[in-house]
Scaffold this active site. Structure first.
Site, PDB file in Angstrom:
ATOM      1  N   CYS A   2      15.814   2.275   5.961  1.00  0.00           N
ATOM      2  CA  CYS A   2      16.927   1.592   6.887  1.00  0.00           C
ATOM      3  C   CYS A   2      16.816   2.452   8.311  1.00  0.00           C
ATOM      4  CB  CYS A   2      18.133   1.851   5.974  1.00  0.00           C
ATOM      5  SG  CYS A   2      18.063   0.779   4.645  1.00  0.00           S
ATOM      6  N   ARG A  27      10.369   0.288  12.210  1.00  0.00           N
ATOM      7  CA  ARG A  27      10.642   0.370  10.932  1.00  0.00           C
ATOM      8  C   ARG A  27      10.453  -0.540   9.764  1.00  0.00           C
ATOM      9  NH1 ARG A  27      12.902   5.939  10.791  1.00  0.00           N
ATOM     10  NH2 ARG A  27      14.296   5.574   8.700  1.00  0.00           N
ATOM     11  N   TRP A  74      16.409  -2.251   5.024  1.00  0.00           N
ATOM     12  CA  TRP A  74      15.343  -2.559   4.118  1.00  0.00           C
ATOM     13  C   TRP A  74      15.695  -2.516   2.732  1.00  0.00           C
ATOM     14  CZ3 TRP A  74      10.424  -3.685   4.937  1.00  0.00           C
ATOM     15  CH2 TRP A  74       9.433  -3.591   3.811  1.00  0.00           C
ATOM     16  N   ASN A 100      21.143   5.315   4.668  1.00  0.00           N
ATOM     17  CA  ASN A 100      19.754   5.087   4.351  1.00  0.00           C
ATOM     18  C   ASN A 100      19.417   5.997   3.250  1.00  0.00           C
ATOM     19  OD1 ASN A 100      16.921   4.912   4.542  1.00  0.00           O
ATOM     20  ND2 ASN A 100      16.535   6.354   6.344  1.00  0.00           N
ATOM     21  N   GLY A 101      18.773   5.330   2.247  1.00  0.00           N
ATOM     22  CA  GLY A 101      18.371   6.272   1.053  1.00  0.00           C
ATOM     23  C   GLY A 101      18.769   5.390  -0.312  1.00  0.00           C
ATOM     24  N   GLU A 482     -10.788   2.763  -4.121  1.00  0.00           N
ATOM     25  CA  GLU A 482      -9.717   2.926  -3.132  1.00  0.00           C
ATOM     26  C   GLU A 482     -10.190   3.924  -1.973  1.00  0.00           C
ATOM     27  OE1 GLU A 482      -6.370   2.354  -0.810  1.00  0.00           O
ATOM     28  OE2 GLU A 482      -7.532   1.273  -2.395  1.00  0.00           O
ATOM     29  N   LYS A 486     -10.895   2.438   1.829  1.00  0.00           N
ATOM     30  CA  LYS A 486      -9.853   2.981   2.957  1.00  0.00           C
ATOM     31  C   LYS A 486     -11.109   3.370   4.156  1.00  0.00           C
ATOM     32  CE  LYS A 486      -6.158   2.473   2.279  1.00  0.00           C
ATOM     33  NZ  LYS A 486      -6.621   1.298   1.811  1.00  0.00           N
ATOM     34  N   GLU A 489     -12.451   0.033   5.777  1.00  0.00           N
ATOM     35  CA  GLU A 489     -11.311  -0.465   6.675  1.00  0.00           C
ATOM     36  C   GLU A 489     -11.136  -0.152   7.895  1.00  0.00           C
ATOM     37  OE1 GLU A 489      -7.575  -2.248   3.829  1.00  0.00           O
ATOM     38  OE2 GLU A 489      -7.979  -0.225   3.818  1.00  0.00           O
ATOM     39  N   HIS A 505     -28.805   3.269 -12.796  1.00  0.00           N
ATOM     40  CA  HIS A 505     -29.141   1.930 -12.928  1.00  0.00           C
ATOM     41  C   HIS A 505     -29.564   1.198 -11.670  1.00  0.00           C
ATOM     42  CE1 HIS A 505     -28.586   2.530 -17.323  1.00  0.00           C
ATOM     43  NE2 HIS A 505     -27.445   2.965 -16.935  1.00  0.00           N
ATOM     44  N   LYS A 604      -2.255  -7.334   8.018  1.00  0.00           N
ATOM     45  CA  LYS A 604      -1.256  -6.425   7.092  1.00  0.00           C
ATOM     46  C   LYS A 604      -1.003  -7.197   5.893  1.00  0.00           C
ATOM     47  CE  LYS A 604       0.983  -2.795   5.721  1.00  0.00           C
ATOM     48  NZ  LYS A 604       0.106  -1.832   5.012  1.00  0.00           N
TER      49      LYS A 604
END
Length: 609
Positions: A2, A27, A74, A100-101, A482, A486, A489, A505, A604
Site C-alpha cells: 500500500c 507500487r 494493495w 500498510n502491512g 529458474e 532468469k 529473460e 546422455h 509482465k
C-alpha cells in the site's frame, strides 16, 4: 504494498494527498482514499479503482482542510471494493487510520471489540485498528496509539487522525516503511520518498518501533514507549525516478532486496502463536475432504511453473500424495485425468495468466477442487478458485519475477505443512522444526545479499559468453531451471538447465573449453553424485561456478569458484539458493547493457493464449 501519504500545514491537504499518491502509483494498487479534517469534522472519501476515480469524485465534492491522510491499497484482507478501501474509521467516525502491512492477530482483536459493542463494515484487518484506538482513547491520541500498537502483532506503517485533536497527525512504523518529511510550516508522512519530494527533501526515516507526532510547526520523534528521539535530518538528493526505486538502480534489484519482507509477510499470521502449526484459514477443505484426495495437479507457466516443481517435492514429502506438475498451456490439451478426488493448484503472480485461467476452468469442469496461489487479491484466478493463498509479496514491477517466485515457494511450504498436518503424515516435532527454519529465512536472505559484490564480479565474467549451463539434482534441479530462465529473460544469454545425471546422455557433447557451468549442490543426500557430474564437465574444460551450503569445503575442491548460502533444512534450500542466481542474472544483464526491468519481447502479465 500500500501507499501512504499524510499532510499537516497551510495548503489544501486534499491536493497534497492526491499528488503524493500519484507519485506512489508505481507500487501498484486497486483502490484509493483520503480523510481530511474539514469545518464539518473528519470526512472520508474512498473508491475502488484508479486514482482518477477518486479524483473525479473529489472534483464534484472537494474536502477542504489543512490536515489529512491518503492511501492507495494493495488488497490483502478482503477483495478490492469501496468499503474495503482505506482510510478506515471507527463507529463514531471520529478516528481515521491508513495502514500498510498486516495485523496478524486482527481476528482476536475484532472479536474482543465486537463483544464491547463495536460494529465492523469491512473485511479488512485495518478497520480493527481504528476501533481499537477509539476504545483506548482517553483524551491523548499519542497514548491511545501507543497502547493500541502494543496490542497489535504483525507489520504496519500507520497514519492516524482524530477529530478530537485536529492539529495532530500520528505516524508509527513496524516492519513497513515510513518516512517523515519536514517543511516550513508544514510536515508530511509517506510510505516512500517520492510522495513528498515535490514539497521537501528533508526527511526522517523511521525505524521499527518508532513513531512521530506531527503538527504544522513541529515533528516529535519517539519510541512507542514514549521515549523521545533526537535524529539528524536526511537530505534527499535523488531525482524522482531514482526515488521510486528507493535508491536502487532498477526495480528488479529493489525487488530482490524486498524478499526478506515478502517472506515475513507471506508467512504472516499463518503460523500459530506457539510456532508449532500452520493455520491456513483461507483453505476451506475439512480434514475429511483432504483425506479423500488421491492426487494433486500443480499447473502454472514460466517462473510460477518452476515454483510448482518445488511444490511437488514439498507436498509429496510432507503429505505423501502423488503430485503431477504441468505447464498450463499444455494441461487442458492432453486430456488430463481429473476426478473429484483431484486437487488442482494453479499458480499465477498476476492472477490473470490466460493459460493458467483456462486450466483452472478445465479442472473445475471436471469436478476438481482448485486452490490458487496468486499475488493479486480479486484477480480472475483468485475469484474463480475454490480457495486462495495470497502471496503478500507486494506489487512486482520488473518483468522478470523474483519476490513473487520466492513468495510462491513459501506458500507451497505452508500448504504442504497444512496438508501433512491434516493427514497426519508429518509429526508435530517436524512441523515445529520446519516452521522454526522458515522464520530464519528472511535473515538468511539478507546474509546472501551481502555477497552481491562478489556475485557481480562473476556475472561480469559470464556476461561475455553466449552460452552456459546450469546443473543440479533434486530440488537443486528445480532451482537451476529458474536460474536459467532468469538469465535468459534479461541477459539474452542462451542458457539451459539440466538434471545433472542427464549430462552423460547427450548434453556433454556441448561442453567445450571455458564454457560456464553453474552447479547447484545444496542437497546433502545427492552431494556426492552431483560432484561426480561436476567432474564430468571440468574434465572437458568447463569453467564451473558452484553453489553450496555454508561450511561445505568439499565443493570448492571441484569447482573454479563457489558461492555459499546459509544452512537450512534441505526442503527449504530453494528459498535461499535462488537468490544468488537472481543477482547473477541481474548483474550479467547490466554488464551487457540491457534494459533490466523491461526485457525485449516479454510482458509482465501474459493475458493471451
Amino acid at each position: 504494498m500500500c501507499g501512504i501519504v499524510g499532510y499537516v500545514g497551510k495548503r489544501n491537504s486534499q491536493e497534497v494527498l492526491i499528488e503524493g499518491l500519484k507519485k506512489l502509483e508505481y507500487r501498484g494498487y486497486d483502490s484509493a482514499g483520503v480523510a481530511v479534517f474539514t469545518q464539518e469534522g473528519l470526512q472520508v472519501k474512498k473508491a475502488k479503482g484508479r486514482l482518477a476515480v477518486l479524483e473525479s469524485q473529489l472534483g464534484d465534492a472537494p474536502l477542504l482542510g489543512n490536515i489529512g491522510i491518503g492511501h492507495t491499497r494493495w488488497a490483502t484482507h478482503g477483495k478490492p471494493s469501496d468499503v474495503n478501501s482505506h482510510p478506515h474509521t471507527d463507529n463514531s467516525s471520529k478516528f481515521s487510520v491508513v495502514h500498510n502491512g498486516i495485523i496478524e492477530n486482527y481476528i482476536a482483536l475484532k472479536e474482543e471489540l465486537i463483544e464491547k459493542g463495536h460494529h465492523f463494515v469491512s473485511e479488512t484487518d485495518t478497520e480493527v485498528i481504528s476501533h481499537l484506538i477509539a476504545s483506548l482513547y482517553e483524551g491523548d491520541i499519542v497514548k491511545a496509539v501507543q497502547q493500541a500498537v502494543k496490542r497489535m502483532r504483525g507489520a504496519f506503517a500507520l497514519g492516524v487522525l482524530t477529530e478530537y485533536e485536529p492539529d495532530k497527525l500520528v505516524a508509527v512504523r513496524l516492519a513497513s516503511p515510513l518516512i517523515i518529511g519536514v517543511g516550513e510550516g508544514e510536515n508530511f508522512i509517506g510510505s516512500d520518498i517520492p510522495a513528498i519530494l515535490e514539497y521537501t527533501r528533508n526527511v526522517y526515516i523511521l525505524n521499527d518501533y518508532e513513531m512521530a507526532v506531527l503538527t504544522k510547526e513541529s515533528v516529535e520523534l519517539m519510541t512507542i514507549e514514549g521515549n523521545f528521539i533526537s535524529r539528524e535530518l536526511f537530505r534527499v538528493d535523488w531525482d524522482i525516478v531514482t526515488a521510486e526505486k528507493a535508491g536502487f538502480d532498477h526495480f528488479m534489484l529493489k525487488e530482490i532486496y524486498d524478499q526478506p519482507k515478502a517472506y515475513r509477510d507471506t508467512v504472516g499470521s499463518r503460523i500459530n502463536d506457539a510456532g508449532t502449526a500452520v493455520e491456513l484459514k483461507e483453505i476451506g477443505m475439512t480434514a475429511e475432504q483432504i483425506k479423500q484426495l488421491r492426487n494433486v495437479h500443480i499447473v502454472a507457466c514460466g517462473t510460477a511453473y518452476h515454483a510448482g516443481l518445488v511444490g511437488k517435492t514439498v507436498i509429496e514429502t510432507l503429505a505423501r500424495i502423488p503430485v503431477e506438475t504441468d505447464v498450463a498451456s499444455e494441461y487442458r490439451y492432453r486430456a488430463p485425468i481429473i476426478t473429484p478426488n483431484t486437487l488442482v493448484i494453479v499458480v499465477s503472480q498476476s492472477g490473470e495468466t490466460a493459460d493458467t485461467l483456462a486450466a483452472l476452468r478445465e479442472a473445475k469442469r471436471n469436478g476438481a477442487r482448485v486452490i490458487a496461489i496468486t499475488n493479486v487479491v480479486g484477480s480472475s484466478v483468485a475469484r474463480e478458485a475454490d480457495d486462495v493463498i495470497v502471496t503478500w509479496a507486494g506489487p512486482e514491477i520488473a518483468v522478470a519475477s523474483t519476490k513473487a517466485y520466492t513468495s510462491q515457494l513459501v506458500a507451497f511450504y505452508l500448504l504442504g505443512l497444512h496438508l501433512g498436518q491434516s493427514l497426519g503424515t508429518v509429526e508435530a516435532g517436524e512441523v515445529a522444526e520446519i516452521i522454526a527454519a522458515m522464520k530464519q529465512l528472511p535473515e538468511q536472505v539478507e546474509a546472501i545479499l551481502e555477497q552481491s559484490e562478489a556475485i557481480k564480479g562473476v556475472a561480469e565474467q559470464i556476461s561475455t559468453h553466449n552460452n552456459l549451463f546450469f546443473i543440479g539434482r533434486g530440488l537443486d534441479y528445480a532451482v537451476a531451471l529458474e536460474g536459467s530462465l532468469k538469465l535468459k529473460e534479461i541477459s539474452y544469454i542462451h542458457s539451459e538447465a539440466y538434471a545433472a545425471g542427464e549430462l552423460k546422455h547427450g548434453t556433454l557433447a556441448l561442453i567445450e573449453e571455458g564454457i560456464p557451468v553453474i552447479a547447484l549442490a545444496t542437497q546433502e543426500t545427492l552431494f556426492e553424485k552431483t560432484v561426480s557430474n561436476i567432474k564430468e564437465v571440468t574434465a572437458r574444460g568447463a569453467f564451473v561456478i558452484g553453489l553450496a551450503n555454508d561450511g561445505d569445503e568439499e565443493l570448492a575442491k571441484s569447482v573454479d569458484q563457489v558461492f555459499t548460502i546459509p544452512r537450512t533444512l534441505p526442503l527449504l534450500s530453494p528459498a535461499l539458493s535462488v537468490i544468488p542466481l537472481q543477482l547473477l542474472s541481474y548483474y550479467a544483464s547490466l554488464a551487457r547493457g540491457n534494459d533490466v526491468d523491461k526485457p525485449r519481447n516479454l510482458a509482465k502479465s501474459v493475458t493471451v493464449e
